[in-house]
Design a protein around this motif. Structure first.
Motif, mmCIF file in Angstrom:
data_model
loop_
_atom_site.group_PDB
_atom_site.id
_atom_site.type_symbol
_atom_site.label_atom_id
_atom_site.label_comp_id
_atom_site.label_asym_id
_atom_site.label_seq_id
_atom_site.Cartn_x
_atom_site.Cartn_y
_atom_site.Cartn_z
ATOM 1 N N GLN A 3 0.858 -1.186 0.000
ATOM 2 C CA GLN A 3 0.000 0.000 0.000
ATOM 3 C C GLN A 3 0.896 1.238 0.000
ATOM 4 O OE1 GLN A 3 -3.523 0.104 0.342
ATOM 5 N NE2 GLN A 3 -3.661 2.299 0.400
ATOM 6 N N ILE A 4 0.665 2.139 -0.951
ATOM 7 C CA ILE A 4 1.423 3.387 -1.032
ATOM 8 C C ILE A 4 0.434 4.533 -0.914
ATOM 9 C CG2 ILE A 4 2.888 4.847 -2.475
ATOM 10 C CD1 ILE A 4 3.793 2.259 -3.930
ATOM 11 N N ASP A 5 0.717 5.473 -0.028
ATOM 12 C CA ASP A 5 -0.083 6.699 0.048
ATOM 13 C C ASP A 5 0.661 7.792 -0.701
ATOM 14 O OD1 ASP A 5 -2.100 5.551 1.525
ATOM 15 O OD2 ASP A 5 -1.335 6.243 3.452
ATOM 16 N N PHE A 6 -0.023 8.407 -1.666
ATOM 17 C CA PHE A 6 0.562 9.495 -2.443
ATOM 18 C C PHE A 6 -0.176 10.766 -2.092
ATOM 19 C CE2 PHE A 6 0.539 12.294 -6.157
ATOM 20 C CZ PHE A 6 1.900 12.455 -6.351
ATOM 21 N N LEU A 62 -1.945 -1.779 -9.463
ATOM 22 C CA LEU A 62 -1.083 -2.394 -10.474
ATOM 23 C C LEU A 62 -0.479 -3.634 -9.834
ATOM 24 C CD1 LEU A 62 0.505 -2.470 -13.143
ATOM 25 C CD2 LEU A 62 2.177 -0.965 -12.095
ATOM 26 N N GLY A 63 -0.928 -4.806 -10.265
ATOM 27 C CA GLY A 63 -0.467 -6.042 -9.633
ATOM 28 C C GLY A 63 -0.861 -6.058 -8.174
ATOM 29 N N ASP A 64 0.114 -6.283 -7.293
ATOM 30 C CA ASP A 64 -0.196 -6.313 -5.861
ATOM 31 C C ASP A 64 0.093 -4.982 -5.175
ATOM 32 O OD1 ASP A 64 2.542 -6.384 -5.975
ATOM 33 O OD2 ASP A 64 2.783 -7.930 -4.464
ATOM 34 N N VAL A 65 0.237 -3.916 -5.973
ATOM 35 C CA VAL A 65 0.496 -2.584 -5.431
ATOM 36 C C VAL A 65 -0.784 -1.755 -5.498
ATOM 37 C CG1 VAL A 65 1.836 -0.469 -5.690
ATOM 38 C CG2 VAL A 65 2.911 -2.671 -6.150
ATOM 39 N N ARG A 66 -1.125 -1.108 -4.397
ATOM 40 C CA ARG A 66 -2.267 -0.199 -4.343
ATOM 41 C C ARG A 66 -1.752 1.185 -3.982
ATOM 42 N NH1 ARG A 66 -3.799 -3.968 -6.302
ATOM 43 N NH2 ARG A 66 -5.442 -5.425 -5.843
ATOM 44 N N ILE A 67 -2.109 2.173 -4.805
ATOM 45 C CA ILE A 67 -1.705 3.556 -4.545
ATOM 46 C C ILE A 67 -2.947 4.332 -4.168
ATOM 47 C CG2 ILE A 67 -0.613 5.624 -5.482
ATOM 48 C CD1 ILE A 67 0.564 3.666 -7.694
ATOM 49 N N ARG A 68 -2.980 4.810 -2.945
ATOM 50 C CA ARG A 68 -4.101 5.608 -2.466
ATOM 51 C C ARG A 68 -3.702 7.077 -2.600
ATOM 52 N NH1 ARG A 68 -6.275 5.564 3.619
ATOM 53 N NH2 ARG A 68 -4.108 6.124 3.829
ATOM 54 N N VAL A 69 -4.491 7.832 -3.347
ATOM 55 C CA VAL A 69 -4.195 9.244 -3.575
ATOM 56 C C VAL A 69 -4.954 10.049 -2.527
ATOM 57 C CG1 VAL A 69 -4.262 11.140 -5.231
ATOM 58 C CG2 VAL A 69 -3.878 8.802 -6.034
ATOM 59 N N ILE A 70 -4.191 10.778 -1.697
ATOM 60 C CA ILE A 70 -4.797 11.540 -0.621
ATOM 61 C C ILE A 70 -4.516 13.020 -0.824
ATOM 62 C CG2 ILE A 70 -4.733 9.633 1.038
ATOM 63 C CD1 ILE A 70 -2.159 10.742 2.165
ATOM 64 N N PRO A 71 -5.396 13.884 -0.307
ATOM 65 C CA PRO A 71 -5.194 15.324 -0.489
ATOM 66 C C PRO A 71 -3.921 15.797 0.205
ATOM 67 C CG PRO A 71 -7.242 14.876 0.714
ATOM 68 C CD PRO A 71 -6.596 13.566 0.427
#
Length: 72
Positions: A3-6, A62-71
């Motif tokens: 999980q990646i928070d952007f 993308l695959g097993d990566v989730r990118i959560r876009v936060i303000p």
């Protein structure tokens, strides 16, 4: 699953640039190739538009990566 928070600064980020900014690929061009391959989804729907506008609150997978876009 990773999980990646952007943190989004501004109204939106283009999908291919987002992939570059979080370190999934080395360049926007490589990001475009990944998107064109059909492996990227936005909020559970396949996304083929390389420069789709991704806004805060959306999730890119993308695959097993989730990118959560936060303000920002």
């Amino acid at each position: 699953m990773q999980q990646i928070d952007f943190r989004l600064e501004g109204e939106y980020v283009e999908l291919n640039q987002l992939l570059k900014l979080v370190g999934i690929c080395d360049s926007g061009g490589a990001g475009k190739a990944i998107v064109a391959g059909g492996d990227v989804s936005v909020d559970g729907q396949q996304e083929l538009r390389k420069t789709a506008k991704i806004r805060a609150g959306q999730t890119v997978a993308l695959g097993d990566v989730r990118i959560r876009v936060i303000p920002g």
